[in-house]
Scaffold this active site. Structure first.
Site, PDB file in Angstrom:
ATOM      1  N   ASP A   1      -2.238 -21.893  -3.545  1.00  0.00           N
ATOM      2  CA  ASP A   1      -2.681 -22.419  -2.252  1.00  0.00           C
ATOM      3  C   ASP A   1      -2.945 -23.913  -2.430  1.00  0.00           C
ATOM      4  O   ASP A   1      -3.734 -24.306  -3.300  1.00  0.00           O
ATOM      5  CB  ASP A   1      -3.962 -21.685  -1.793  1.00  0.00           C
TER       6      ASP A   1
ATOM      7  N   LYS B   1      -0.126 -22.062  10.962  1.00  0.00           N
ATOM      8  CA  LYS B   1      -0.200 -20.971  11.949  1.00  0.00           C
ATOM      9  C   LYS B   1      -0.626 -21.387  13.355  1.00  0.00           C
ATOM     10  O   LYS B   1      -0.888 -20.518  14.184  1.00  0.00           O
ATOM     11  CB  LYS B   1      -1.150 -19.903  11.431  1.00  0.00           C
TER      12      LYS B   1
ATOM     13  N   SER C   1       3.855 -11.375  12.456  1.00  0.00           N
ATOM     14  CA  SER C   1       2.935 -11.459  13.590  1.00  0.00           C
ATOM     15  C   SER C   1       3.486 -10.705  14.792  1.00  0.00           C
ATOM     16  O   SER C   1       4.705 -10.653  15.001  1.00  0.00           O
ATOM     17  CB  SER C   1       2.763 -12.940  13.937  1.00  0.00           C
TER      18      SER C   1
ATOM     19  N   TYR D   1       6.411 -21.911  15.727  1.00  0.00           N
ATOM     20  CA  TYR D   1       5.662 -21.025  14.827  1.00  0.00           C
ATOM     21  C   TYR D   1       6.213 -19.595  14.917  1.00  0.00           C
ATOM     22  O   TYR D   1       6.516 -18.965  13.895  1.00  0.00           O
ATOM     23  CB  TYR D   1       4.163 -21.026  15.180  1.00  0.00           C
TER      24      TYR D   1
ATOM     25  N   LYS E   1       8.340 -16.928  12.057  1.00  0.00           N
ATOM     26  CA  LYS E   1       8.060 -15.537  11.666  1.00  0.00           C
ATOM     27  C   LYS E   1       9.330 -14.694  11.801  1.00  0.00           C
ATOM     28  O   LYS E   1       9.640 -13.877  10.934  1.00  0.00           O
ATOM     29  CB  LYS E   1       6.930 -14.941  12.520  1.00  0.00           C
TER      30      LYS E   1
ATOM     31  N   ARG F   1      -3.308 -20.431  30.172  1.00  0.00           N
ATOM     32  CA  ARG F   1      -2.751 -21.273  29.094  1.00  0.00           C
ATOM     33  C   ARG F   1      -1.251 -21.012  29.036  1.00  0.00           C
ATOM     34  O   ARG F   1      -0.823 -19.856  29.030  1.00  0.00           O
ATOM     35  CB  ARG F   1      -3.423 -20.886  27.765  1.00  0.00           C
TER      36      ARG F   1
HETATM   37  P1  NAD Z   1      -4.977 -19.659   6.889  1.00  0.00           P
HETATM   38  O1  NAD Z   1      -4.543 -20.988   7.381  1.00  0.00           O
HETATM   39  O2  NAD Z   1      -6.434 -19.364   6.824  1.00  0.00           O
HETATM   40  O3  NAD Z   1      -4.360 -19.360   5.451  1.00  0.00           O
HETATM   41  C1  NAD Z   1      -3.101 -19.844   5.052  1.00  0.00           C
HETATM   42  C2  NAD Z   1      -3.295 -20.502   3.682  1.00  0.00           C
HETATM   43  O4  NAD Z   1      -2.018 -20.952   3.223  1.00  0.00           O
HETATM   44  C3  NAD Z   1      -4.212 -21.717   3.749  1.00  0.00           C
HETATM   45  O5  NAD Z   1      -5.232 -21.584   2.789  1.00  0.00           O
HETATM   46  C4  NAD Z   1      -3.294 -22.899   3.429  1.00  0.00           C
HETATM   47  O6  NAD Z   1      -3.968 -23.902   2.682  1.00  0.00           O
HETATM   48  C5  NAD Z   1      -2.177 -22.242   2.649  1.00  0.00           C
HETATM   49  N1  NAD Z   1      -0.863 -22.906   2.765  1.00  0.00           N
HETATM   50  C6  NAD Z   1      -0.212 -23.233   3.907  1.00  0.00           C
HETATM   51  N2  NAD Z   1       0.963 -23.819   3.607  1.00  0.00           N
HETATM   52  C7  NAD Z   1       1.060 -23.853   2.251  1.00  0.00           C
HETATM   53  C8  NAD Z   1       2.035 -24.317   1.337  1.00  0.00           C
HETATM   54  N3  NAD Z   1       3.165 -24.910   1.758  1.00  0.00           N
HETATM   55  N4  NAD Z   1       1.819 -24.161   0.021  1.00  0.00           N
HETATM   56  C9  NAD Z   1       0.673 -23.566  -0.436  1.00  0.00           C
HETATM   57  N5  NAD Z   1      -0.291 -23.120   0.377  1.00  0.00           N
HETATM   58  C10 NAD Z   1      -0.101 -23.258   1.718  1.00  0.00           C
HETATM   59  O7  NAD Z   1      -4.234 -18.569   7.801  1.00  0.00           O
HETATM   60  P2  NAD Z   1      -4.476 -17.003   7.908  1.00  0.00           P
HETATM   61  O8  NAD Z   1      -5.090 -16.730   9.214  1.00  0.00           O
HETATM   62  O9  NAD Z   1      -5.104 -16.507   6.674  1.00  0.00           O
HETATM   63  O10 NAD Z   1      -2.967 -16.512   7.998  1.00  0.00           O
HETATM   64  C11 NAD Z   1      -2.282 -16.014   6.865  1.00  0.00           C
HETATM   65  C12 NAD Z   1      -0.888 -15.612   7.290  1.00  0.00           C
HETATM   66  O11 NAD Z   1      -0.962 -14.629   8.327  1.00  0.00           O
HETATM   67  C13 NAD Z   1      -0.037 -16.754   7.840  1.00  0.00           C
HETATM   68  O12 NAD Z   1       1.294 -16.571   7.414  1.00  0.00           O
HETATM   69  C14 NAD Z   1      -0.129 -16.545   9.339  1.00  0.00           C
HETATM   70  O13 NAD Z   1       0.993 -17.072  10.004  1.00  0.00           O
HETATM   71  C15 NAD Z   1      -0.171 -15.039   9.427  1.00  0.00           C
HETATM   72  N6  NAD Z   1      -0.789 -14.530  10.654  1.00  0.00           N
HETATM   73  C16 NAD Z   1      -2.040 -14.957  10.979  1.00  0.00           C
HETATM   74  C17 NAD Z   1      -2.616 -14.500  12.152  1.00  0.00           C
HETATM   75  C18 NAD Z   1      -3.979 -14.992  12.592  1.00  0.00           C
HETATM   76  O14 NAD Z   1      -4.287 -14.930  13.784  1.00  0.00           O
HETATM   77  N7  NAD Z   1      -4.825 -15.462  11.681  1.00  0.00           N
HETATM   78  C19 NAD Z   1      -1.928 -13.576  12.969  1.00  0.00           C
HETATM   79  C20 NAD Z   1      -0.664 -13.160  12.578  1.00  0.00           C
HETATM   80  C21 NAD Z   1      -0.093 -13.646  11.412  1.00  0.00           C
HETATM   81  C1  WQD Z   2      -6.508 -14.482  22.565  1.00  0.00           C
HETATM   82  C2  WQD Z   2      -6.842 -14.432  24.032  1.00  0.00           C
HETATM   83  C3  WQD Z   2      -6.209 -16.421  25.247  1.00  0.00           C
HETATM   84  C4  WQD Z   2      -8.974 -19.121  23.236  1.00  0.00           C
HETATM   85  C5  WQD Z   2      -2.363 -16.165  18.624  1.00  0.00           C
HETATM   86  C6  WQD Z   2      -0.966 -16.510  18.218  1.00  0.00           C
HETATM   87  C7  WQD Z   2      -0.308 -15.306  17.613  1.00  0.00           C
HETATM   88  C8  WQD Z   2      -1.162 -14.734  16.482  1.00  0.00           C
HETATM   89  C9  WQD Z   2      -2.564 -14.496  16.911  1.00  0.00           C
HETATM   90  C10 WQD Z   2      -0.447 -15.755  14.448  1.00  0.00           C
HETATM   91  C11 WQD Z   2      -5.730 -15.003  24.903  1.00  0.00           C
HETATM   92  C12 WQD Z   2      -7.707 -16.232  25.241  1.00  0.00           C
HETATM   93  C13 WQD Z   2      -8.302 -17.975  23.613  1.00  0.00           C
HETATM   94  C14 WQD Z   2      -9.805 -19.768  24.193  1.00  0.00           C
HETATM   95  C15 WQD Z   2      -9.257 -18.053  25.793  1.00  0.00           C
HETATM   96  N1  WQD Z   2      -1.267 -15.653  15.393  1.00  0.00           N
HETATM   97  N2  WQD Z   2      -8.437 -17.464  24.860  1.00  0.00           N
HETATM   98  N3  WQD Z   2      -9.911 -19.190  25.436  1.00  0.00           N
HETATM   99  O1  WQD Z   2      -2.821 -16.163  21.787  1.00  0.00           O
HETATM  100  O2  WQD Z   2      -3.134 -13.693  21.347  1.00  0.00           O
HETATM  101  O3  WQD Z   2      -2.305 -15.120  19.563  1.00  0.00           O
HETATM  102  O4  WQD Z   2      -3.090 -15.691  17.479  1.00  0.00           O
HETATM  103  O5  WQD Z   2       0.587 -15.185  14.299  1.00  0.00           O
HETATM  104  O6  WQD Z   2       0.926 -15.735  17.160  1.00  0.00           O
HETATM  105  O7  WQD Z   2      -0.254 -16.915  19.381  1.00  0.00           O
HETATM  106  O8  WQD Z   2      -4.661 -15.338  20.230  1.00  0.00           O
HETATM  107  O9  WQD Z   2      -7.002 -15.902  19.884  1.00  0.00           O
HETATM  108  O10 WQD Z   2      -5.455 -17.695  20.772  1.00  0.00           O
HETATM  109  O11 WQD Z   2      -6.076 -15.797  22.235  1.00  0.00           O
HETATM  110  O12 WQD Z   2      -9.382 -17.594  26.918  1.00  0.00           O
HETATM  111  O13 WQD Z   2     -10.403 -20.827  23.917  1.00  0.00           O
HETATM  112  O14 WQD Z   2      -7.980 -15.268  24.264  1.00  0.00           O
HETATM  113  O15 WQD Z   2      -5.752 -16.852  26.489  1.00  0.00           O
HETATM  114  O16 WQD Z   2      -5.690 -14.246  26.072  1.00  0.00           O
HETATM  115  P1  WQD Z   2      -3.187 -15.093  20.864  1.00  0.00           P
HETATM  116  P2  WQD Z   2      -5.835 -16.261  20.716  1.00  0.00           P
END
Ligand code: NAD
Ligand code: WQD
Length: 342
Positions: free
Chosen positions: A32, A85, A125, A150, A154, A296
């Site tokens: 990381d 992300k 995702s 983004y 994925k 949004r």
């Molecule tokens: P996060 O940002 O907390 O963690 C990602 C980590 O990856 C960070 O610590 C960052 O420093 C590291 N990183 C990013 N690019 C890098 C690189 N090029 N080299 C080395 N390290 C790098 O995010 P998270 O919420 O823990 O998400 C983890 C994964 O899950 C991501 O792939 C994200 O797209 C996916 N995901 C997250 C969510 C969400 O809502 N949190 C939802 C669906 C999918």
């Molecule tokens: C949730 C709900 C907003 C913030 C995102 C990414 C998705 C995945 C998960 C990575 C929605 C509402 C939010 C605010 C609000 N991530 N909201 N006021 O949009 O479902 O998904 O995170 O893969 O790819 O798009 O999540 O938490 O942003 O929103 O009203 O200040 O909350 O409109 O309905 P979302 P979110």
């Protein structure tokens, strides 16, 4: 003992997954570069598990540096979290996202294939589905045209994994997370991003603690039970455990090499934005400062998961609901703020 390489192991979901892996007897090493995290997470992991996990502060885009990690460590499986992300930022800086998320993963897969890594687990995702006509979404629900760079990373990364492991001695799980939230029950670990969080639950807790003035609820005229959007919030420790279960599944004899299997990881329960606010108010005993604003751009009205495939194949069943998510997210926010003030 051979190790699990966790990329993004200092990030939100990666760090919680390391805790679950260590508690199930796995040895982990992280890569990381602290793009959205900092090294203090490693101490938090150690204080919960009693095990110090090593992190290599290497950028996955730097292939030579990544190769060195594979020379140093005996790795047999990879869980790949590291990515940028933020949906909005990806629209502003698409090339940054394509390089970081796609080139980073290509380098990782090349190293994996050169080093005979058997198992690969990828953070995908629910964003890949867009708005489906049929809810809940299953793994058979068609992929929609990506709304953002983004989301496109994925879709592309899933495809790259499928294509590159075919006929190789590697198998994979592509895990489609719904909306991860919450913190570890001990409240010693939670979400601590460097970039300001944009997701609903951390925004609610930040408004609750007073570090943001108010929550803007994006739209109240959707065709949902109270007019606000519906999402499937999944507790981060339930999600973490799905990775351990996926690894055990790939290690079992049930999965052929060359296969990449998709799993939805959600609770199957939809929660509206207003219900989420209500849940925080119940947990905290306070009133949240919020106002209703315009929709949004790019938001879909509703999505939640059919996770029966993960239940049947992985033996995974999420145990926590929105109340547990709020309780831990709020507890963590209060502790984090106390530490910042100190
Ligand atoms: P996060 O940002 O907390 O963690 C990602 C980590 O990856 C960070 O610590 C960052 O420093 C590291 N990183 C990013 N690019 C890098 C690189 N090029 N080299 C080395 N390290 C790098 O995010 P998270 O919420 O823990 O998400 C983890 C994964 O899950 C991501 O792939 C994200 O797209 C996916 N995901 C997250 C969510 C969400 O809502 N949190 C939802 C669906 C999918
Ligand atoms: C949730 C709900 C907003 C913030 C995102 C990414 C998705 C995945 C998960 C990575 C929605 C509402 C939010 C605010 C609000 N991530 N909201 N006021 O949009 O479902 O998904 O995170 O893969 O790819 O798009 O999540 O938490 O942003 O929103 O009203 O200040 O909350 O409109 O309905 P979302 P979110």
């Amino acid at each position: 003992m051979a190790k699990i390489l966790v990329t993004g192991g200092c990030g939100y979901i990666g760090s919680h997954t390391i805790v679950d892996l260590v508690e199930h007897g796995y040895e982990c090493v992280s890569v990381d570069n602290y793009l959205n995290s900092d090294p203090s997470v490693l101490e938090q992991i150690a204080s919960i598990t009693g095990k110090k996990v090593k992190n290599y502060p290497v950028d996955l885009v730097n292939k030579e540096a990544l190769k060195e990690v594979f020379k140093q460590e005996d790795i047999y499986a990879i869980i790949h979290f590291a990515a940028l992300k933020a949906v909005g930022e990806s629209v502003e800086k698409p090339l940054l996202y394509y390089r970081n998320n796609i080139e980073g993963q290509i380098n990782l897969l090349e190293c994996a294939l050169q080093n005979n890594i058997y198992h690969f687990i990828f953070s995908s995702s629910c964003t890949v589905y867009g708005q489906s006509d049929h809810l809940p979404v299953t793994e058979e629900t068609p992929i929609a045209k990506a709304e953002s760079p983004y989301g496109y990373t994925k879709q592309v990364c899933e495809r790259i994994i499928e294509d590159s492991i075919r006929n190789k001695e590697m198998n994979a799980c592509l895990l489609r997370y719904f909306n991860p939230a919450g913190a570890h029950d001990s409240l010693q670990l939670g979400e601590s991003p460097i970039n300001p969080p944009m997701n609903l639950i951390p925004v609610i807790t930040e408004v609750g603690i007073g570090s943001r003035p108010e929550l803007k609820v994006f739209g109240s005229d959707y065709e949902t039970r109270d007019g606000s959007c519906v999402r499937d919030y999944i507790h981060v420790m339930d999600l973490a455990n799905a990775h351990t279960k996926s690894l055990q599944y790939l290690e079992s004899k049930n999965v052929d090499f060359g296969d990449a299997e998709v799993f939805n990881l959600g609770t199957g329960e939809g929660t509206t934005v207003l219900e989420a606010i209500n849940s925080w108010e119940e947990v905290s005993g306070e009133k949240l400062n919020y106002s209703i604003v315009d929709r949004r751009e790019g938001d879909i009205p509703a999505i939640f998961a059919d996770y029966s495939k993960a239940k049947e194949s992985l033996g995974w069943d999420p145990k926590r609901g929105i109340g547990d998510i709020m309780k831990t997210a709020w507890g963590w926010e209060k502790i984090r703020r106390e530490n910042i003030v100190k």
